[in-house]
Write a protein that holds these residues in place. Structure first.
Motif, PDB file in Angstrom:
ATOM      1  N   ASP A 193       0.846  -1.187   0.000  1.00  0.00           N
ATOM      2  CA  ASP A 193       0.000   0.000   0.000  1.00  0.00           C
ATOM      3  C   ASP A 193       0.883   1.239   0.000  1.00  0.00           C
ATOM      4  OD1 ASP A 193      -2.301   1.488   0.015  1.00  0.00           O
ATOM      5  OD2 ASP A 193      -2.831   1.079   2.095  1.00  0.00           O
ATOM      6  N   ASP A 194       0.251   2.390  -0.199  1.00  0.00           N
ATOM      7  CA  ASP A 194       0.920   3.680  -0.138  1.00  0.00           C
ATOM      8  C   ASP A 194       0.042   4.617   0.690  1.00  0.00           C
ATOM      9  OD1 ASP A 194       2.272   6.059  -0.503  1.00  0.00           O
ATOM     10  OD2 ASP A 194       2.640   5.742  -2.638  1.00  0.00           O
ATOM     11  N   SER A 195       0.566   5.073   1.817  1.00  0.00           N
ATOM     12  CA  SER A 195      -0.159   5.959   2.725  1.00  0.00           C
ATOM     13  C   SER A 195      -1.516   5.386   3.118  1.00  0.00           C
ATOM     14  CB  SER A 195      -0.331   7.348   2.086  1.00  0.00           C
ATOM     15  OG  SER A 195       0.919   7.945   1.835  1.00  0.00           O
ATOM     16  N   PRO A 196      -1.525   4.283   3.850  1.00  0.00           N
ATOM     17  CA  PRO A 196      -2.792   3.654   4.246  1.00  0.00           C
ATOM     18  C   PRO A 196      -3.624   4.593   5.115  1.00  0.00           C
ATOM     19  CG  PRO A 196      -0.992   2.809   5.579  1.00  0.00           C
ATOM     20  CD  PRO A 196      -0.368   3.640   4.498  1.00  0.00           C
ATOM     21  N   GLN A 197      -4.944   4.405   5.039  1.00  0.00           N
ATOM     22  CA  GLN A 197      -5.847   5.208   5.856  1.00  0.00           C
ATOM     23  C   GLN A 197      -6.206   4.514   7.166  1.00  0.00           C
ATOM     24  OE1 GLN A 197      -9.021   7.337   3.650  1.00  0.00           O
ATOM     25  NE2 GLN A 197      -8.283   6.252   1.836  1.00  0.00           N
ATOM     26  N   GLY A 198      -5.960   3.196   7.251  1.00  0.00           N
ATOM     27  CA  GLY A 198      -6.234   2.488   8.493  1.00  0.00           C
ATOM     28  C   GLY A 198      -6.138   0.997   8.321  1.00  0.00           C
ATOM     29  N   PHE A 199      -5.927   0.289   9.425  1.00  0.00           N
ATOM     30  CA  PHE A 199      -5.970  -1.176   9.429  1.00  0.00           C
ATOM     31  C   PHE A 199      -6.260  -1.633  10.848  1.00  0.00           C
ATOM     32  CE2 PHE A 199      -1.592  -0.361  10.645  1.00  0.00           C
ATOM     33  CZ  PHE A 199      -1.294  -1.360  11.556  1.00  0.00           C
ATOM     34  N   GLY A 200      -6.757  -2.863  10.972  1.00  0.00           N
ATOM     35  CA  GLY A 200      -7.053  -3.367  12.299  1.00  0.00           C
ATOM     36  C   GLY A 200      -7.407  -4.835  12.302  1.00  0.00           C
ATOM     37  N   LEU A 201      -7.322  -5.434  13.478  1.00  0.00           N
ATOM     38  CA  LEU A 201      -7.774  -6.807  13.706  1.00  0.00           C
ATOM     39  C   LEU A 201      -9.174  -6.723  14.300  1.00  0.00           C
ATOM     40  CD1 LEU A 201      -4.498  -8.399  15.116  1.00  0.00           C
ATOM     41  CD2 LEU A 201      -5.509  -8.753  12.849  1.00  0.00           C
ATOM     42  N   MET A 202     -10.142  -7.318  13.590  1.00  0.00           N
ATOM     43  CA  MET A 202     -11.544  -7.086  13.901  1.00  0.00           C
ATOM     44  C   MET A 202     -12.229  -8.358  14.384  1.00  0.00           C
ATOM     45  SD  MET A 202     -11.187  -4.027  12.816  1.00  0.00           S
ATOM     46  CE  MET A 202     -12.827  -3.328  12.928  1.00  0.00           C
ATOM     47  N   GLN A 203     -13.113  -8.191  15.362  1.00  0.00           N
ATOM     48  CA  GLN A 203     -14.032  -9.244  15.770  1.00  0.00           C
ATOM     49  C   GLN A 203     -15.393  -8.876  15.163  1.00  0.00           C
ATOM     50  OE1 GLN A 203     -13.758 -12.185  16.614  1.00  0.00           O
ATOM     51  NE2 GLN A 203     -14.415 -12.699  18.687  1.00  0.00           N
ATOM     52  N   ARG A 204     -15.615  -9.301  13.934  1.00  0.00           N
ATOM     53  CA  ARG A 204     -16.810  -8.882  13.189  1.00  0.00           C
ATOM     54  C   ARG A 204     -18.055  -9.623  13.646  1.00  0.00           C
ATOM     55  NH1 ARG A 204     -16.289  -7.970   6.802  1.00  0.00           N
ATOM     56  NH2 ARG A 204     -15.541  -5.959   7.589  1.00  0.00           N
ATOM     57  N   GLU A 205     -17.925 -10.884  13.997  1.00  0.00           N
ATOM     58  CA  GLU A 205     -19.080 -11.692  14.420  1.00  0.00           C
ATOM     59  C   GLU A 205     -19.384 -11.398  15.886  1.00  0.00           C
ATOM     60  OE1 GLU A 205     -22.076 -13.226  14.544  1.00  0.00           O
ATOM     61  OE2 GLU A 205     -21.263 -14.154  12.728  1.00  0.00           O
ATOM     62  N   ARG A 206     -20.567 -10.794  16.151  1.00  0.00           N
ATOM     63  CA  ARG A 206     -20.914 -10.338  17.502  1.00  0.00           C
ATOM     64  C   ARG A 206     -22.050 -11.138  18.143  1.00  0.00           C
ATOM     65  NH1 ARG A 206     -16.586  -7.575  18.476  1.00  0.00           N
ATOM     66  NH2 ARG A 206     -17.644  -6.810  20.327  1.00  0.00           N
ATOM     67  N   ASP A 207     -22.483 -12.212  17.519  1.00  0.00           N
ATOM     68  CA  ASP A 207     -23.613 -12.993  18.006  1.00  0.00           C
ATOM     69  C   ASP A 207     -23.131 -14.071  18.971  1.00  0.00           C
ATOM     70  OD1 ASP A 207     -25.884 -14.505  18.409  1.00  0.00           O
ATOM     71  OD2 ASP A 207     -26.357 -14.762  16.288  1.00  0.00           O
ATOM     72  N   PHE A 208     -23.686 -14.102  20.182  1.00  0.00           N
ATOM     73  CA  PHE A 208     -23.318 -15.118  21.177  1.00  0.00           C
ATOM     74  C   PHE A 208     -23.485 -16.532  20.638  1.00  0.00           C
ATOM     75  CE2 PHE A 208     -25.002 -18.144  24.285  1.00  0.00           C
ATOM     76  CZ  PHE A 208     -23.893 -18.306  25.102  1.00  0.00           C
ATOM     77  N   ASN A 209     -24.519 -16.750  19.823  1.00  0.00           N
ATOM     78  CA  ASN A 209     -24.790 -18.088  19.301  1.00  0.00           C
ATOM     79  C   ASN A 209     -23.678 -18.619  18.400  1.00  0.00           C
ATOM     80  OD1 ASN A 209     -27.333 -18.368  20.553  1.00  0.00           O
ATOM     81  ND2 ASN A 209     -28.271 -17.091  18.973  1.00  0.00           N
ATOM     82  N   ARG A 210     -22.814 -17.746  17.932  1.00  0.00           N
ATOM     83  CA  ARG A 210     -21.703 -18.186  17.091  1.00  0.00           C
ATOM     84  C   ARG A 210     -20.528 -18.708  17.918  1.00  0.00           C
ATOM     85  NH1 ARG A 210     -22.768 -19.856  12.872  1.00  0.00           N
ATOM     86  NH2 ARG A 210     -20.909 -19.165  11.781  1.00  0.00           N
ATOM     87  N   TYR A 211     -20.573 -18.526  19.253  1.00  0.00           N
ATOM     88  CA  TYR A 211     -19.487 -18.962  20.125  1.00  0.00           C
ATOM     89  C   TYR A 211     -19.963 -19.874  21.257  1.00  0.00           C
ATOM     90  CZ  TYR A 211     -17.402 -14.876  17.857  1.00  0.00           C
ATOM     91  OH  TYR A 211     -16.968 -13.955  16.939  1.00  0.00           O
ATOM     92  N   LEU A 212     -21.100 -19.565  21.854  1.00  0.00           N
ATOM     93  CA  LEU A 212     -21.681 -20.343  22.958  1.00  0.00           C
ATOM     94  C   LEU A 212     -20.759 -20.414  24.166  1.00  0.00           C
ATOM     95  CD1 LEU A 212     -23.230 -23.331  20.931  1.00  0.00           C
ATOM     96  CD2 LEU A 212     -24.337 -21.186  21.624  1.00  0.00           C
TER      97      LEU A 212
END
Length: 297
Positions: free
Chosen positions: A96-115
């Motif tokens: 990339d050249d001059s990135p605007q942002g990056f991150g490690l994301m926890q996108r799945e927020r539903d309890f049922n996906r983890y239990l």
């Protein structure tokens, strides 16, 4: 900061709250030649998820603090890379050249996906980095380390500038990092909410050629896709750095989402695939990027 190879001074301005924010200013002085300087490093954990081939004997469907690396490039593209727990060390670079942002994301927020009522992975925050000055050309580097369980942080992401730091030189850093429970406000495109893959054979048919292929599905939802009806001419923009992609298709889903699907032929080499949804030539989803390692058992 003081070490044999580099010294420096840091200033942290911390604003605690629902989204804790840290503004970082630093001046680094190299005592030795430094070929790689990792800036704004993030760490997380990914043991297994919905796309994992190998998973432990565990009642929980998924175990991870983050499920993907999100990048906002200098050109304005949004890129999503699902994380994995490989059988051997994987290192990926995103130029990339001059990135605007990056991150490690926890996108799945539903309890049922983890239990999981103890670790509560559905509540784990994401972490987002925003440069506050021009970082110039370089790359985001993602390191995925094999881990047998969730007690080890095995995911690392950071920025590496193309310019090396020679002995006697200095470098100023200025960036913001903050937690969040959703996506960055600027991200208004459709988002990859599901990545799945499996054997491409049709049940009941002994077609050896298709049995050797790998079927992938990527489901997108939200953002710009929320206002696009199923009769609109959404198209799939897909490419692979190595090898070919078979049967690429895009299909509307009954939940106001869209599904991209494709197959990869049998191969002993990794396949690096990028895809996104477009409407009348303009992107309506982020770019999904994934590397398939056929020998990663």
């Amino acid at each position: 900061m003081d070490s044999p190879s580099v010294s420096g001074a840091y200033r942290f301005v911390i604003q605690p709250g629902e989204n804790t924010q840290v503004e970082v200013e630093a001046e680094l002085f190299a005592r030795e030649d430094i070929a790689k300087l990792g800036v704004a490093p993030l760490t997380s954990m990914f043991t297994f998820g919905e796309a994992s081939r190998e998973r432990p004997d565990d009642f929980r469907p998924q175990v991870h603090d983050s499920d993907g690396l999100l990048m906002h490039t200098g050109s304005g593209e949004w890129i999503w890379r699902p994380l994995s727990n490989p059988s051997y060390l994987h290192t990926s670079t995103f130029v990339d050249d001059s990135p605007q942002g990056f991150g490690l994301m926890q996108r799945e927020r539903d309890f049922n996906r983890y239990l999981d009522v103890e670790a509560q992975y559905h509540r784990r925050p994401s972490q987002w980095v925003i440069p506050l000055d021009e970082w110039g050309p370089g790359h985001v580097e993602l390191v995925e380390i094999p881990t047998p369980d969730e007690t080890h942080d095995n995911i690392v992401a950071y920025w590496v500038a193309d310019d090396t730091l020679a002995a006697g030189e200095s470098r100023r850093l200025h960036y913001l990092t903050h937690t969040l429970n959703t996506q960055p406000d600027a991200h208004n495109l459709g988002r990859a909410i599901r990545t799945r893959h499996g054997r491409a054979g049709v049940p009941g048919q002994a077609d050896s050629s298709s049995l050797e292929q790998r079927q992938f599905i990527v489901d997108f939802q939200g953002g710009a896709l929320a206002d696009i009806t199923a009769d609109q001419p959404v198209e799939l923009d897909i490419s692979s750095q190595h090898g070919e992609v078979l049967l690429p298709q895009v299909t509307p889903l009954p939940n106001n989402g869209w599904r991209a699907s494709f197959r990869l032929p049998a191969s002993d080499q990794p396949s690096d695939v990028r895809l996104r949804l477009t409407l009348k030539g303009e992107p309506v989803s982020e770019t999904w990027n994934y590397v398939w390692y056929p020998d990663d058992e």
